[in-house]
Each structure stands twice: as structure tokens, then as C-alpha cells.
Design a protein around this motif. Structure first.
Motif, PDB file in Angstrom:
ATOM      1  N   ILE A  42       0.846  -1.206   0.000  1.00 30.72           N
ATOM      2  CA  ILE A  42       0.000   0.000   0.000  1.00 30.72           C
ATOM      3  C   ILE A  42       0.881   1.256   0.000  1.00 30.72           C
ATOM      4  CG2 ILE A  42      -1.681   1.300   1.355  1.00 30.72           C
ATOM      5  CD1 ILE A  42      -2.807  -1.369   2.318  1.00 30.72           C
ATOM      6  N   GLY A  43       1.962   1.208   0.778  1.00 27.52           N
ATOM      7  CA  GLY A  43       2.887   2.333   0.792  1.00 27.52           C
ATOM      8  C   GLY A  43       3.544   2.554  -0.555  1.00 27.52           C
ATOM      9  N   VAL A  44       3.845   1.460  -1.245  1.00 29.11           N
ATOM     10  CA  VAL A  44       4.432   1.585  -2.592  1.00 29.11           C
ATOM     11  C   VAL A  44       3.450   2.301  -3.516  1.00 29.11           C
ATOM     12  CG1 VAL A  44       5.204   0.302  -4.632  1.00 29.11           C
ATOM     13  CG2 VAL A  44       5.914  -0.430  -2.346  1.00 29.11           C
ATOM     14  N   VAL A  91      18.201  -7.239   2.927  1.00 26.22           N
ATOM     15  CA  VAL A  91      18.537  -6.516   1.692  1.00 26.22           C
ATOM     16  C   VAL A  91      17.267  -6.006   1.012  1.00 26.22           C
ATOM     17  CG1 VAL A  91      19.508  -6.773  -0.616  1.00 26.22           C
ATOM     18  CG2 VAL A  91      20.698  -7.764   1.358  1.00 26.22           C
ATOM     19  N   LEU A  92      16.228  -6.841   0.968  1.00 23.93           N
ATOM     20  CA  LEU A  92      14.975  -6.433   0.337  1.00 23.93           C
ATOM     21  C   LEU A  92      14.306  -5.286   1.107  1.00 23.93           C
ATOM     22  CD1 LEU A  92      13.535  -9.948  -0.607  1.00 23.93           C
ATOM     23  CD2 LEU A  92      14.465  -8.221  -2.176  1.00 23.93           C
ATOM     24  N   PHE A  93      14.402  -5.339   2.429  1.00 23.64           N
ATOM     25  CA  PHE A  93      13.838  -4.249   3.234  1.00 23.64           C
ATOM     26  C   PHE A  93      14.530  -2.922   2.909  1.00 23.64           C
ATOM     27  CE2 PHE A  93      15.098  -1.829   7.078  1.00 23.64           C
ATOM     28  CZ  PHE A  93      13.926  -1.091   7.237  1.00 23.64           C
ATOM     29  N   VAL A  94      15.854  -2.962   2.880  1.00 23.69           N
ATOM     30  CA  VAL A  94      16.604  -1.738   2.571  1.00 23.69           C
ATOM     31  C   VAL A  94      16.265  -1.249   1.168  1.00 23.69           C
ATOM     32  CG1 VAL A  94      18.905  -0.767   2.269  1.00 23.69           C
ATOM     33  CG2 VAL A  94      18.450  -2.329   4.173  1.00 23.69           C
ATOM     34  N   ALA A  95      16.133  -2.196   0.225  1.00 23.02           N
ATOM     35  CA  ALA A  95      15.806  -1.818  -1.154  1.00 23.02           C
ATOM     36  C   ALA A  95      14.400  -1.243  -1.253  1.00 23.02           C
ATOM     37  CB  ALA A  95      15.944  -3.030  -2.070  1.00 23.02           C
ATOM     38  N   GLU A  96      13.503  -1.601  -0.364  1.00 24.45           N
ATOM     39  CA  GLU A  96      12.122  -1.138  -0.418  1.00 24.45           C
ATOM     40  C   GLU A  96      11.941   0.267   0.162  1.00 24.45           C
ATOM     41  OE1 GLU A  96       9.537  -1.526  -2.146  1.00 24.45           O
ATOM     42  OE2 GLU A  96       8.528  -3.312  -1.317  1.00 24.45           O
ATOM     43  N   LEU A  97      12.871   0.710   0.955  1.00 27.65           N
ATOM     44  CA  LEU A  97      12.730   2.011   1.622  1.00 27.65           C
ATOM     45  C   LEU A  97      12.454   3.170   0.650  1.00 27.65           C
ATOM     46  CD1 LEU A  97      15.475   1.736   4.399  1.00 27.65           C
ATOM     47  CD2 LEU A  97      13.004   1.941   4.749  1.00 27.65           C
ATOM     48  N   ALA A 100       8.598   2.606  -0.623  1.00 29.14           N
ATOM     49  CA  ALA A 100       7.473   2.585   0.317  1.00 29.14           C
ATOM     50  C   ALA A 100       7.678   3.519   1.499  1.00 29.14           C
ATOM     51  CB  ALA A 100       7.241   1.154   0.825  1.00 29.14           C
ATOM     52  N   ARG A 101       8.876   4.041   1.643  1.00 28.42           N
ATOM     53  CA  ARG A 101       9.223   4.953   2.732  1.00 28.42           C
ATOM     54  C   ARG A 101       8.934   4.290   4.100  1.00 28.42           C
ATOM     55  NH1 ARG A 101       7.840  11.096   0.603  1.00 28.42           N
ATOM     56  NH2 ARG A 101       8.954  10.896  -1.394  1.00 28.42           N
ATOM     57  N   ASN A 102       8.223   4.996   4.965  1.00 25.98           N
ATOM     58  CA  ASN A 102       8.029   4.441   6.309  1.00 25.98           C
ATOM     59  C   ASN A 102       7.177   3.165   6.306  1.00 25.98           C
ATOM     60  OD1 ASN A 102       5.890   6.050   5.484  1.00 25.98           O
ATOM     61  ND2 ASN A 102       5.240   6.509   7.586  1.00 25.98           N
ATOM     62  N   PHE A 103       6.405   2.937   5.238  1.00 26.90           N
ATOM     63  CA  PHE A 103       5.635   1.686   5.146  1.00 26.90           C
ATOM     64  C   PHE A 103       6.560   0.468   5.001  1.00 26.90           C
ATOM     65  CE2 PHE A 103       2.274   4.651   4.359  1.00 26.90           C
ATOM     66  CZ  PHE A 103       1.114   4.017   4.778  1.00 26.90           C
ATOM     67  N   ALA A 104       7.780   0.685   4.578  1.00 27.28           N
ATOM     68  CA  ALA A 104       8.729  -0.429   4.455  1.00 27.28           C
ATOM     69  C   ALA A 104       9.059  -1.035   5.815  1.00 27.28           C
ATOM     70  CB  ALA A 104      10.007   0.052   3.773  1.00 27.28           C
ATOM     71  N   PHE A 105       8.818  -0.275   6.881  1.00 23.87           N
ATOM     72  CA  PHE A 105       9.135  -0.796   8.208  1.00 23.87           C
ATOM     73  C   PHE A 105       8.201  -1.921   8.647  1.00 23.87           C
ATOM     74  CE2 PHE A 105      11.597   3.100   8.399  1.00 23.87           C
ATOM     75  CZ  PHE A 105      12.743   2.652   9.027  1.00 23.87           C
ATOM     76  N   PHE A 106       7.127  -2.146   7.890  1.00 21.50           N
ATOM     77  CA  PHE A 106       6.313  -3.328   8.160  1.00 21.50           C
ATOM     78  C   PHE A 106       7.095  -4.594   7.788  1.00 21.50           C
ATOM     79  CE2 PHE A 106       3.061  -0.097   8.236  1.00 21.50           C
ATOM     80  CZ  PHE A 106       2.180  -0.561   9.209  1.00 21.50           C
TER      81      PHE A 106
END
Length: 377
Positions: A42-44, A91-97, A100-106
């Protein structure tokens, strides 16, 4: 994500208290974490568009696949591949930042929860390390136009703690299942030992009596004495009683009486040609010790007949003890299985066994239960 738990032997659905955490139930619990990548998607959609959105969705999908593979590694206890999946998820989490910005923290919440499963002993450090980026990164990245996200921090903390608590409860239940299986195994071994000990004591005595009486009957028959028929009848009765005793021992309902063992002992000693000096009353013995002393008399007199080659045997009783003395060769029974079983019985009652030769000849078996004060009137 929790390890599979083996059901205890011989148990069905009711025998496995952790069946709710196995199979599809465990998969359903683990699949609940897939809600978090969905929120990231959703953040994306909110912060990215076009090719950037496609990349963000692809990263979220790859994270889901990696998470599922990590779950498979947990089930198979494949630590090496689990750590690889763990590194790929980071690695995928860092790449998603950026997408998705703060939504990546999910995604980060899922990673932190997995870390808690892998390194349970460091749960406090893991919780702090999981919450800290949610406070610092949104504040440090200026283009996001946001400050520390307390709600994200709480989400990471409570998700991690919940998963950790679930894992601890599942682990405790697994330990209880294993402990119960061990108790059942020990109980089974104890029951087998009891049956073996009872059968040894029962058959050893009964077969000894049957052998002695059969020999006596043969000698009487050779001399033409009509008593041989009486002895044969008694041998038949002893055989029937031995069969009954064996069945009772196997079913756990075998009872031994001190008075009956003294009466039987007197008869078998007479048949073996041994002068019996046995007490006629057993009232002075504590009722709690009557059965135990009956086993002592049975084992002691059986050994006298089988091994002692004695001419006289004396049995003495006290409120807390029984002593059997013969004037035989003074040698113990070969192998000592009977005495071993007797020591186990006496030890279970909190007593002690003394067995050994006496001078100038003979053998003494003494069993004492209780203290000297117990013998005082």
C-alpha cells in the motif's frame, strides 16, 4: 515459524496437546505475518508510480517468497539456508525504503520477529534494535517530511514480543510433551522391572518347592509308601497356585502374606529335610511391613533349599526386622538375582539388607526397616 513437535508414541489427537501448532494450523499462524508485506505494498502505491511502483511491488513479492522459504528452513531445521534467507530479507527491506518509505518498516517488523525466533536469549536487545530504526530513519531522511514514527515503533515492539511469547509457549509445551513421554517410558521400564522381579521371586520359590516335593514323592513311591500320592497331589496344587501367582504378578495384583509364607516355608523345609525353627505368630510385625517381610521369607527360604545344603534354618521376627539363618555351606546364590530384587524392594521401603556367611558355618539374611525406637513398646 515454530519447529514441528513430534507426537508422543501411541498417542492420537488427544495425546498431542500441541496439535494446534502443527500442520495447517502452524501455517495459518505463520501466514498472518504476510499481512505486513501487503501493508508495505500500500505504501508503494502511495509513494511510487510507474516503473518505481513496479519495482516496489516486485521487492514486496520477493520478500514474501523469501519469508516462505525461511519458514520452510525453520521446519526443516536448516540453519544455513535460514541465515541466507534472513540476509536476503534485510537486503529487500533496505531496497524497499525508497519506494514505500516508512511503510517499508512493516517488512522490518517481520525481520525483527524472525530474529526473535532465531536468537531468543537476546530478546531485549532485539526489541530495542528493532524499534530504534523506526524512530531514527524517518527523522533522518529529510525528503520524507516526517519525524520519529512512534506508532511504527510500537508496532515493531508488540509484533516481536507477541511472536517471541508464542515461540516460548510452544517451546514450553514441547518440553512438557517430551517430559511426559519420558515419564511414560520410565514408568514402563519400572513396570517391566517389577514384573521381572515378581516372576523371579514367585517362580524361583514355586519351582523349588515343586522340585523338592517331586523328589520326595519319587522316593516315597520307590519305597511303596502311600504318602507319595499325597505329595503328588500337593505338587499339582502348587503348580496351579504358581500359575495363579504368575497371572496375578503380571496384572499387578499379587499380594504376599508373611503368615502364609511362613506356613509354606515350613512345609518346603520339611520336604527338603531341613529342621525348621520358624515363628508361629506374626502379630509383633508392623502391618505396614508384613508384605515386605513375606517376600524376605520367601526369598530367604528358597535360597536355603536351593543352595545352602543346610540341616537347620531359623527365622526370627521383630517389629521392624526379619532374620533368616541356616547352618549350610555359607555360599551365596549364583548370580544373586533374587537378592538384587530383594534389595530393590527393601530400599523402596526405606530399609536395609545384610547378607553374608556366619561362623562357624551357614548364611544369614537380615532385613531391617525403620529405627531402633520403633521396636520399643
Amino acid at each position: 515459524m515454530q519447529d514441528a513437535v513430534q507426537a508422543p508414541p501411541g498417542g492420537g489427537r488427544a495425546a498431542d496437546p500441541q496439535r494446534w501448532a502443527r500442520g495447517w494450523r502452524r501455517a495459518a499462524l505463520s501466514a498472518g505475518m504476510l499481512v505486513y508485506p501487503s501493508v508495505t505494498a500500500i505504501g508503494v502505491a502511495q509513494y511510487s508510480s510507474g516503473a518505481a511502483a513496479a519495482a516496489g511491488f516486485a521487492i514486496a513479492g520477493a520478500f514474501v517468497v523469501t519469508y516462505v522459504l525461511a519458514g520452510v528452513c525453520v521446519v526443516r531445521r536448516d540453519q544455513n539456508r535460514l541465515w541466507i534467507c534472513y540476509a536476503v530479507m534485510i537486503v529487500l527491506f533496505v531496497a524497499e525504503l525508497p519506494f514505500a518509505r516508512n511503510f517499508a518498516f512493516f517488512l522490518w517488523a517481520v525481520i525483527t520477529a524472525l530474529t526473535a525466533l532465531m536468537l531468543r536469549r537476546r530478546i531485549l536487545l532485539i526489541v530495542l534494535a528493532g524499534a530504534l530504526p523506526t524512530l531514527l530513519v524517518p527523522w533522518a531522511v529529510r525528503p520524507w517530511h516526517t519525524g520519529p514514527d512512534a506508532l511504527l515503533a510500537l508496532m515493531v515492539v508488540f509484533t516481536t514480543v507477541t511472536v517471541y511469547a508464542y515461540a516460548e509457549m510452544a517451546g514450553a509445551n514441547e518440553a512438557l510433551v517430551e517430559a511426559r513421554a519420558e515419564v511414560a517410558r520410565l514408568a514402563s521400564e519400572a513396570e517391566r522391572a517389577r514384573i521381572a522381579r515378581d516372576l523371579h521371586d514367585l517362580l524361583g520359590h514355586s519351582l523349588t518347592v515343586i522340585t523338592v516335593k517331586s523328589g520326595l514323592a519319587r522316593r516315597l513311591a520307590e519305597s511303596g509308601s502311600p504318602r507319595s500320592a499325597v505329595e503328588i497331589s500337593e505338587v499339582e496344587e502348587l503348580s496351579r497356585q504358581a500359575l495363579t501367582d504368575v497371572r496375578a504378578a503380571v496384572s499387578g495384583y499379587r499380594e504376599v502374606s508373611l503368615a502364609s509364607e511362613l506356613a509354606r516355608g515350613r512345609e518346603v523345609l520339611r520336604a527338603a529335610g531341613v529342621v525348621a525353627d520358624l515363628p508361629t505368630a506374626t502379630e509383633m510385625v508392623d502391618p505396614a511391613h508384613q508384605e515386605l517381610f513375606g517376600w524376605v521369607v520367601r526369598e530367604g527360604l528358597t535360597n536355603v533349599v536351593r543352595h545352602a545344603h543346610a540341616t537347620r534354618c531359623t527365622v526370627s521376627l521383630t517389629p521392624t526386622g526379619v532374620e533368616i539363618v541356616d547352618d549350610g555351606v555359607g555360599a551365596p546364590a549364583p548370580g544373586g538375582n533374587g537378592l538384587t530384587g530383594l534389595r530393590e524392594r527393601v530400599a523402596a521401603a526405606g530399609g536395609g539388607v545384610e547378607a553374608g556367611p556366619v561362623r562357624p558355618r551357614g548364611w544369614r539374611l537380615k532385613v531391617t526397616v525403620g529405627t531402633a525406637e520403633d521396636e520399643r513398646p
